[in-house]
Enzyme design. Structure first.
Site, PDB file in Angstrom:
ATOM      1  N   CYS A 188      -1.669   2.869  13.298  1.00 29.55           N
ATOM      2  CA  CYS A 188      -2.384   2.500  11.952  1.00 29.55           C
ATOM      3  C   CYS A 188      -2.221   4.109  11.005  1.00 29.55           C
ATOM      4  O   CYS A 188      -2.012   3.712  10.186  1.00 29.55           O
ATOM      5  CB  CYS A 188      -3.751   1.696  11.511  1.00 29.55           C
ATOM      6  SG  CYS A 188      -4.550   0.678  11.869  1.00 29.55           S
TER       7      CYS A 188
ATOM      8  N   HIS B 284      -4.708  -6.965  10.306  1.00 24.20           N
ATOM      9  CA  HIS B 284      -3.120  -6.575  10.139  1.00 24.20           C
ATOM     10  C   HIS B 284      -2.233  -7.066  11.606  1.00 24.20           C
ATOM     11  O   HIS B 284      -2.526  -6.766  12.430  1.00 24.20           O
ATOM     12  CB  HIS B 284      -3.201  -5.110  10.249  1.00 24.20           C
ATOM     13  CG  HIS B 284      -3.539  -5.019   8.312  1.00 24.20           C
ATOM     14  ND1 HIS B 284      -3.794  -3.225   8.318  1.00 24.20           N
ATOM     15  CD2 HIS B 284      -3.768  -5.213   7.450  1.00 24.20           C
ATOM     16  CE1 HIS B 284      -4.185  -3.181   7.001  1.00 24.20           C
ATOM     17  NE2 HIS B 284      -3.859  -4.714   6.541  1.00 24.20           N
TER      18      HIS B 284
END
Length: 274
Positions: free
Chosen positions: A267, A173
């Site tokens: 996250c 990511h």
């Protein structure tokens, strides 16, 4: 060169890891053979939430659902700019149902929610800099989010999107390899990006704080900044020193259990931008 940084109050969304476990592997950090201490995970997550609240920020809570162990990584459920929510569409079936939970939250709270047609994982692969080049979205692709989603996000949010190719699966990511420090400044690890993407980042952000491999692998870049206070993984000591030298205030937190799922501070935290 260090300069005075101004903190700005933020609004965040988090989700408790009370159902957190690692029973499958959808990124290189996940190993179902490694045991997870869920009690410790909940405690460490709670300390992160308390830290953000203690810095003056508002934290909303998403209700965790059994069978969705990755819901703790709340950043992946959507990307919010100027009150418009671009919803996530997860790549892996293990996480698909999380998108509906996020949609329900935003619609219940009166946000303008736009469901995605293209595969994207929310703030995991999108970052926003409101004062850089007139308001710029940086978007990652290569492992989770599809490049066509970048065009979709641009249409939904009305902000220019710069596509950056990720080339190392450990940085699956964008938010594992690049972070926004304030409204116009970033920090990133060049080795996570294609050579062309590295050139683009140097052109756009010549004053970026460059992280080294050690801190990148310690999830140091997976952080949350309010423009001055930078909440980051306590293992990333080198990056903390660089940030302090640049005028920021590092606020280390321990998230050893949640790292087992392939995530850290950022996250766990979605930003709700009104």
């Amino acid at each position: 060169m260090s300069h005075q940084q101004i903190p700005r109050k933020r609004t965040f969304l988090m989700c408790s890891p009370e159902h957190f476990e690692v029973t499958y592997a959808i990124n290189p950090w996940m190993d179902p053979a490694v045991s997870v201490d869920r009690t410790s995970a909940v405690h460490q997550w709670g300390r992160l939430r308390e830290t953000l609240v203690g810095l003056g920020h508002t934290v909303h809570l998403l209700t965790p659902e059994a069978g969705l162990p990755d819901m703790v990584y709340a950043a992946n459920g959507a990307f919010v700019v100027d009150g418009t929510v671009y919803g996530a569409r997860f790549k892996h079936e293990q996480r698909t149902a999380e998108a509906q939970a996020h949609q329900a939250f935003y619609e219940t709270h009166g946000w303008r929610y736009v469901a995605a047609a293209e595969t994207n994982e929310g703030e995991g692969d999108f970052a926003y800099l409101p004062e850089a080049h007139g308001g710029l979205i940086l978007a990652g692709y290569g492992f989770r989010t599809e490049p066509v989603a970048h065009a979709e996000a641009q249409e939904v949010l009305g902000r220019p999107v710069v596509s950056l190719r990720l080339v190392d699966p450990r940085f699956y990511h964008l938010d594992t390899a690049l972070t926004v420090l304030d409204d116009r400044t970033i920090s990133y690890f060049p080795g996570a990006f294609s050579h062309a993407a590295q050139r683009v980042l140097v052109q756009l952000f010549p004053d970026a704080v460059i992280a080294d491999e050690v801190d990148a692998f310690a999830f140091g870049l997976n952080l949350v900044s309010d423009g001055r206070n930078v909440v980051l993984n306590s293992a990333a000591t080198g990056l903390a020193a660089k940030l302090e030298a640049a005028g920021y205030t590092p606020v280390p937190v321990e998230l050893t259990e949640l790292r087992k799922g392939g995530g850290s501070v950022k996250c766990c935290v979605a930003e709700l931008r009104h």
